[in-house]
Scaffold this active site. Structure first.
Site, PDB file in Angstrom:
ATOM      1  N   SER A 118       0.884  -1.166   0.000  1.00 24.81           N
ATOM      2  CA  SER A 118       0.000   0.000   0.000  1.00 24.81           C
ATOM      3  C   SER A 118       0.916   1.208   0.000  1.00 24.81           C
ATOM      4  O   SER A 118       1.964   1.193   0.636  1.00 24.81           O
ATOM      5  CB  SER A 118      -0.865   0.032   1.265  1.00 24.81           C
ATOM      6  N   CYS A 119       0.533   2.258  -0.717  1.00 30.75           N
ATOM      7  CA  CYS A 119       1.312   3.491  -0.734  1.00 30.75           C
ATOM      8  C   CYS A 119       0.321   4.641  -0.700  1.00 30.75           C
ATOM      9  O   CYS A 119      -0.526   4.753  -1.591  1.00 30.75           O
ATOM     10  CB  CYS A 119       2.189   3.562  -1.980  1.00 30.75           C
ATOM     11  N   VAL A 120       0.425   5.450   0.328  1.00 23.87           N
ATOM     12  CA  VAL A 120      -0.518   6.547   0.498  1.00 23.87           C
ATOM     13  C   VAL A 120       0.215   7.855   0.770  1.00 23.87           C
ATOM     14  O   VAL A 120       1.329   7.858   1.285  1.00 23.87           O
ATOM     15  CB  VAL A 120      -1.509   6.265   1.654  1.00 23.87           C
TER      16      VAL A 120
END
Length: 124
Positions: free
Chosen positions: A103-105
């Protein structure tokens, strides 16, 4: 199930009430690693250098736990600016060659005003 705290001077020490990571059974869980050089306490300039240092910090914690980057099955990445996504990915891809789930936020702020942070889950 056996649980062991991970502690190494090859990665920055925790700056709050948490540990660098845990080994639980065959799994290693790292705390989020910001790009602080553990030797100098300095943060390099720019997203590429900061991504590089964060990856090195994750690798050092995994090594202290008897694991490697190849054993990483999941990462969570935090960016201060999604405009840095491509440059971050270029560095990230050199370290996480097994292509773990991710996940990359983008987040509003990160500790010490850094541009990125990476946490990982690995299998020993």
């Amino acid at each position: 199930m056996e649980k062991t705290v991970i502690s190494t001077n090859k990665a920055p020490g925790a700056i709050g009430p948490y540990s660098q990571g845990w080994v639980v059974g065959d799994f290693v869980y790292t705390s989020g690693q910001i790009p602080v050089d553990p030797a100098s306490g300095e943060v390099p300039a720019g997203i590429a250098a900061q991504a590089e240092q964060s990856c090195k910090n994750v690798a050092a914690i995994l090594e202290a736990a008897g694991a490697t980057l190849e054993g990483v099955v999941k990462t969570t990445c935090f960016l201060a600016d999604m405009g840095d996504f491509a440059a971050f990915n270029e560095v990230y891809a050199k370290y996480f060659t097994s292509k773990p789930a991710r996940s990359c936020v983008a987040v509003k702020d990160l500790p010490k005003g850094v541009l990125c942070e990476i946490e990982a889950v690995a299998v020993k």
